[in-house]
Design a protein around this motif. Structure first.
Motif, PDB file in Angstrom:
ATOM      1  N   LYS A 233     -14.281   2.365  16.308  1.00  0.00           N
ATOM      2  CA  LYS A 233     -14.783   3.381  15.706  1.00  0.00           C
ATOM      3  C   LYS A 233     -14.264   4.413  14.866  1.00  0.00           C
ATOM      4  O   LYS A 233     -14.512   4.860  13.763  1.00  0.00           O
ATOM      5  CB  LYS A 233     -15.390   4.375  16.892  1.00  0.00           C
ATOM      6  N   LEU A 234     -12.696   4.167  15.189  1.00  0.00           N
ATOM      7  CA  LEU A 234     -11.968   4.793  14.155  1.00  0.00           C
ATOM      8  C   LEU A 234     -11.505   4.416  13.017  1.00  0.00           C
ATOM      9  O   LEU A 234     -11.544   4.830  11.645  1.00  0.00           O
ATOM     10  CB  LEU A 234     -10.323   5.066  14.896  1.00  0.00           C
ATOM     11  N   LYS A 235     -11.804   3.033  12.934  1.00  0.00           N
ATOM     12  CA  LYS A 235     -11.642   2.408  11.677  1.00  0.00           C
ATOM     13  C   LYS A 235     -12.573   2.506  10.874  1.00  0.00           C
ATOM     14  O   LYS A 235     -12.404   2.612   9.910  1.00  0.00           O
ATOM     15  CB  LYS A 235     -11.409   0.763  12.048  1.00  0.00           C
TER      16      LYS A 235
ATOM     17  N   ALA B  68      -1.878  10.818   4.906  1.00  0.00           N
ATOM     18  CA  ALA B  68      -3.223  11.372   5.341  1.00  0.00           C
ATOM     19  C   ALA B  68      -4.260  10.173   5.558  1.00  0.00           C
ATOM     20  O   ALA B  68      -5.150  10.748   6.448  1.00  0.00           O
ATOM     21  CB  ALA B  68      -3.449  11.977   4.004  1.00  0.00           C
ATOM     22  N   TYR B  69      -4.043   9.138   5.213  1.00  0.00           N
ATOM     23  CA  TYR B  69      -4.925   8.139   5.634  1.00  0.00           C
ATOM     24  C   TYR B  69      -4.970   7.906   7.191  1.00  0.00           C
ATOM     25  O   TYR B  69      -6.074   7.210   7.704  1.00  0.00           O
ATOM     26  CB  TYR B  69      -4.755   6.952   4.752  1.00  0.00           C
TER      27      TYR B  69
ATOM     28  N   LEU C 157       0.835  -1.148   0.103  1.00  0.00           N
ATOM     29  CA  LEU C 157       0.105   0.062  -0.123  1.00  0.00           C
ATOM     30  C   LEU C 157       0.868   1.083  -0.038  1.00  0.00           C
ATOM     31  O   LEU C 157       1.953   1.385   0.727  1.00  0.00           O
ATOM     32  CB  LEU C 157      -0.812   0.000   1.314  1.00  0.00           C
ATOM     33  N   ASP C 158       0.453   2.275  -0.793  1.00  0.00           N
ATOM     34  CA  ASP C 158       1.211   3.499  -0.920  1.00  0.00           C
ATOM     35  C   ASP C 158       1.502   4.241   0.414  1.00  0.00           C
ATOM     36  O   ASP C 158       0.432   4.119   1.317  1.00  0.00           O
ATOM     37  CB  ASP C 158       0.718   4.384  -1.973  1.00  0.00           C
ATOM     38  N   ALA C 159       2.393   5.082   0.466  1.00  0.00           N
ATOM     39  CA  ALA C 159       2.437   6.027   1.652  1.00  0.00           C
ATOM     40  C   ALA C 159       1.527   7.317   1.446  1.00  0.00           C
ATOM     41  O   ALA C 159       1.209   7.841   2.466  1.00  0.00           O
ATOM     42  CB  ALA C 159       4.007   6.409   1.823  1.00  0.00           C
ATOM     43  N   ASP C 160       1.402   7.413   0.314  1.00  0.00           N
ATOM     44  CA  ASP C 160       0.456   8.587   0.123  1.00  0.00           C
ATOM     45  C   ASP C 160      -1.087   8.236  -0.304  1.00  0.00           C
ATOM     46  O   ASP C 160      -1.336   7.331  -0.598  1.00  0.00           O
ATOM     47  CB  ASP C 160       1.067   9.508  -1.322  1.00  0.00           C
ATOM     48  N   SER C 161      -1.766   9.073   0.152  1.00  0.00           N
ATOM     49  CA  SER C 161      -3.432   9.308  -0.126  1.00  0.00           C
ATOM     50  C   SER C 161      -4.113  10.500  -0.219  1.00  0.00           C
ATOM     51  O   SER C 161      -3.225  11.379   0.247  1.00  0.00           O
ATOM     52  CB  SER C 161      -4.107   8.173   0.958  1.00  0.00           C
ATOM     53  N   LEU C 162      -5.218  10.882  -0.647  1.00  0.00           N
ATOM     54  CA  LEU C 162      -5.666  12.163  -0.757  1.00  0.00           C
ATOM     55  C   LEU C 162      -6.109  12.630   0.680  1.00  0.00           C
ATOM     56  O   LEU C 162      -6.974  11.908   1.424  1.00  0.00           O
ATOM     57  CB  LEU C 162      -6.890  11.936  -1.686  1.00  0.00           C
ATOM     58  N   ASP C 163      -5.822  13.973   1.098  1.00  0.00           N
ATOM     59  CA  ASP C 163      -6.294  14.290   2.335  1.00  0.00           C
ATOM     60  C   ASP C 163      -7.764  15.159   1.996  1.00  0.00           C
ATOM     61  O   ASP C 163      -8.209  14.764   1.019  1.00  0.00           O
ATOM     62  CB  ASP C 163      -5.321  15.430   2.747  1.00  0.00           C
TER      63      ASP C 163
ATOM     64  N   ASN D 187     -13.941   5.468   5.459  1.00  0.00           N
ATOM     65  CA  ASN D 187     -14.571   6.558   4.557  1.00  0.00           C
ATOM     66  C   ASN D 187     -13.705   7.419   3.833  1.00  0.00           C
ATOM     67  O   ASN D 187     -14.078   8.293   2.948  1.00  0.00           O
ATOM     68  CB  ASN D 187     -15.825   7.310   5.309  1.00  0.00           C
ATOM     69  N   ARG D 188     -12.243   7.421   4.305  1.00  0.00           N
ATOM     70  CA  ARG D 188     -11.307   8.444   3.672  1.00  0.00           C
ATOM     71  C   ARG D 188     -10.842   7.615   2.453  1.00  0.00           C
ATOM     72  O   ARG D 188     -10.905   6.498   2.096  1.00  0.00           O
ATOM     73  CB  ARG D 188      -9.955   8.551   4.472  1.00  0.00           C
ATOM     74  N   PRO D 189     -10.431   8.579   1.481  1.00  0.00           N
ATOM     75  CA  PRO D 189      -9.718   8.021   0.241  1.00  0.00           C
ATOM     76  C   PRO D 189      -8.702   7.170   0.701  1.00  0.00           C
ATOM     77  O   PRO D 189      -7.673   7.353   1.576  1.00  0.00           O
ATOM     78  CB  PRO D 189      -9.183   9.115  -0.395  1.00  0.00           C
ATOM     79  N   LYS D 190      -8.178   5.869   0.060  1.00  0.00           N
ATOM     80  CA  LYS D 190      -7.477   4.933   0.575  1.00  0.00           C
ATOM     81  C   LYS D 190      -6.219   4.938  -0.072  1.00  0.00           C
ATOM     82  O   LYS D 190      -6.147   5.604  -1.266  1.00  0.00           O
ATOM     83  CB  LYS D 190      -7.907   3.436   0.191  1.00  0.00           C
TER      84      LYS D 190
END
Length: 694
Positions: A415-417, A346-347, A331-337, A422-425
């Motif tokens: 709850k956090l998970k 960001a994820y 999985l990438d280090a980067d994701s959309l904030d 819902n965040r961009p993965k």
């Protein structure tokens, strides 16, 4: 539809038009496909591309990276997506993009070259080479202005002073070859226990006994280092070494490098306390760490280690498992904030207000447990969850029971998970690599072996079957890569080494001779096609593949153990099962040929050091014959016995170790050393007494 012109290609598909499309559109690697719409006329690494470079007399510009590489993305955005940069690159170079995970053979050579040039390396790795592949310049990340200037100067000197460029490239290539040479050192004595004790003592000066790992930042997880030290500590009753291993494993499990919400480890931490990771999650790390924590659980019965194994496997199943049983790469280090900007981490990070809202009434407890304070703060108001107190300490402070604390924290994490989903993965690299699947298979086998959970054996067998069906050819050779239902690229030594090891370990917990036979066939194929008759070690590439500058020999254990060290351990274990094959002599000679390095750099040869313990202390062959062979085998396998190999059968097996040992109505266990066996016993406990397991 792809339309190609002299300046490149344009693709129109599903009403989406890309201004640029290059030859990488035909590749399967997610990393290469990320660059398929760059204005740079990228090519994949193929013989015909090298031939064209020589016909057109253009230097090669070779750029190497991988899908989850943060700085690779940065350089792509600044340089490779820029039309001004692309014009310079396209006019003056043949441009080749390489996924280092698909082609570690090429990456090794050019990484050695850049370290000779500059004294350091990394990714993106950018090399300029003669049309024949010999490098004469290299750099890692370079911003746009400097990149253009460098390329223009390199192009000019290539045209105007060709002789000097070729001389430098030839000299550099000789250096790249020379640093990889290994001598065959016959007649030497094997490294002794006294030497090993001294090497570990020297090594221990670098241990961070408070925070774990080494006294430096960034901190990389080095599973093979701690795997050996666990073996050494238990074999020599060295309490301080075992305490250091436990400190390291505990701090990592409590740190931000371990995803406290969903499990699984990131690649490394940028600080000394395992807090802020480089957020990419790699299969090879997680596979090895599952093995390590499972072994440590067997030794210590520390429930934290069991939990880490379980949660790491849960992460791998949820995020990296293919429906056919293989495992994806990363999985990438980067994701959309929240502003739709691609950003590292960001994820995974949280603001205090988010946590207060999500956790609710239990936030003060959560705040203390996961350090939502200056200790856990990263940057820009974001927190990375990290523990630095035991559950007992927190529960006492807040006057609740440890069980109630655990329940509340688990509910908060759920709850956090749920919110995080819902965040961009982060982007997924869904190629399936043979060696990394071998490491994960090993992890699953060890998880079953030491935790006793049958679901892990089911997963292991499913993955083993995937490797057999999708990556193994009829002649017992392997493919390196699988993607979109197809397999490609001839496998490298690390693929054979890790899968051989994993199949042997799978045999030890199932006694299904299919896996043993596969392992031996892979071992013998490797011996036929990879062995260097001069150094007595194995080349990284097969004799059926084209070599570039050199055929590499990998000896240093890094984040993943050197393919030769894994092969040496395989050979020693197979010698115990097939003593007539000469495998043991091969393993011993391999050890002799590298052992001069152990005194000064034990940590870089940690996986090799197991062999010193195997050769210096008793190594046991354990044969179990009779109706209850599987049940007793499971009991013995669950004990941490790194200096052993197990074989079992209901009546008569095909191994010499199992012949003529069956007794009607009994299940007998034979403890042997080099084929000489003690009187048989009938229980695992009696075996442990014979070995004097503490």
């Amino acid at each position: 539809m792809i339309l190609c012109f002299s300046f490149g290609c344009t693709q129109k598909k599903n009403d989406v038009t890309h201004k640029h499309t290059n030859a990488l559109i035909h590749e399967s690697s997610p990393y290469l496909l990320q660059h398929a719409h760059n204005p740079v006329n990228w090519e994949a690494w193929k013989p015909e591309v090298l031939e064209r470079a020589q016909k057109e007399d253009k230097p090669l510009l070779i750029s190497i990276g991988y899908a989850s590489c943060h700085w690779c993305h940065v350089m792509e955005k600044e340089c490779f997506e820029d039309e001004e940069v692309a014009q310079v690159m396209n006019e003056r170079f043949i441009n080749i993009k390489i996924d280092r995970e698909e082609r570690p053979d090429v990456d090794q050579i050019y990484m050695d070259a850049i370290q000779l040039i500059s004294g350091h390396g990394g990714w993106p790795l950018n090399i300029v080479a003669l049309p024949n592949g010999k490098p004469f310049w290299g750099a890692t990340y370079v911003p746009k202005k400097n990149w253009i200037q460098s390329l223009e100067q390199l192009s000019k000197i290539y045209k105007e002073d060709r002789a000097r460029v070729e001389e430098y490239a030839n000299n550099l290539s000789q250096g790249v070859t020379a640093i990889n040479l290994v001598e065959n050192k016959e007649g030497q004595n094997l490294y002794s226990m006294d030497q090993l004790d001294a090497a570990v003592s020297q090594w221990s000066q670098y241990f961070d006994t408070f925070l774990g790992g080494y006294k430096r930042a960034p901190k990389f997880m080095m599973p093979n280092n701690w795997d050996f030290l666990l073996h050494y500590a238990t074999a020599t009753s060295h309490g301080e070494i075992l305490e250091y291993v436990n400190t390291t494993l505990t701090r990592m499990a409590h740190g931000g490098i371990f995803d406290q919400v969903s499990g699984g480890f990131s690649r490394y931490s940028v600080d000394t306390k395992w807090h802020v990771p480089h957020f990419e999650k790699m299969l090879y790390d997680n596979g090895q760490l599952v093995s390590l924590y499972a072994k440590a659980y067997s030794v210590t019965k520390n429930e934290l280690y069991r939990e880490v194994v379980e949660r790491t496997i849960d992460f791998v199943i949820e995020e990296l498992k293919d429906e056919k049983g293989g495992f994806y790469s990363s999985l990438d280090a980067d994701s959309l904030d929240e502003n739709q900007i691609l950003k590292e981490g960001a994820y995974y990070v949280w603001t205090e207000n988010e946590l207060k809202t999500l956790v609710g009434d239990d936030f003060p407890l959560f705040q203390d447990y996961y350090n939502i304070n200056s200790y856990g703060l990263w940057e820009e108001g974001n927190y990375v969850l990290i523990r630095d107190k035991s559950a007992e300490e927190v529960s006492k402070k807040h006057n609740i029971s440890p069980s109630e604390l655990k329940t509340k924290m688990n509910l908060a994490l759920e709850k956090l998970k749920k919110h995080r989903e819902n965040r961009p993965k982060p982007r997924l690299d869904d190629k399936i690599l043979a060696s990394w699947n071998g490491l994960m298979l090993n992890g699953l086998v060890d998880a079953f072996r030491y935790l006793g959970d049958a679901q892990y054996l089911d997963l292991a067998i499913e993955n083993a079957l995937f490797i057999e069906q999708e990556l193994m050819k009829e002649d017992h050779s392997l493919f390196r890569n699988h993607k979109n239902g197809g397999s490609s690229i001839n496998a490298f030594l690390e693929d054979y080494a890790t899968i051989t090891e994993a199949y042997l370990n799978l045999y030890e917990v199932t006694f299904d001779e299919k896996w043993l036979n596969h392992a031996k066939n892979l071992l013998d194929y490797t011996k036929s096609h990879f062995l260097d008759n001069e150094s007595k070690l194995f080349f990284f590439t097969s004799d059926e593949d084209l070599s570039l500058i050199r055929r590499s020999i990998e000896t240093n254990d890094n984040v993943i153990s050197a393919s030769n060290s894994i092969m040496a351990k395989n050979l020693l274990k197979f010698h115990k099962l097939f003593p007539e094959e000469g495998y043991g002599d091969m393993a011993a000679q391999m050890l002799k040929n590298v052992q001069e390095n152990f005194d000064k750099s034990a940590q870089s040869y940690a996986n090799w050091l197991h062999l010193v313990l195997f050769e210096s202390q008793n190594f046991y062959e354990i044969a179990i014959v009779g109706t209850n062979f599987k049940r007793i085998g499971t009991e013995i396998a669950g004990q941490y016995l790194p200096n052993s190999v197990l074989a079992g059968t209901a009546r008569e097996g095909n191994l010499g170790l199992l012949e003529n040992r069956y007794s009607e109505g009994k299940t007998l266990i034979y403890l042997c050393i080099e084929g000489a066996c003690k009187l048989p016993v009938t229980s695992a406990e009696e075996v442990f007494k014979q070995i004097k397991v503490r």
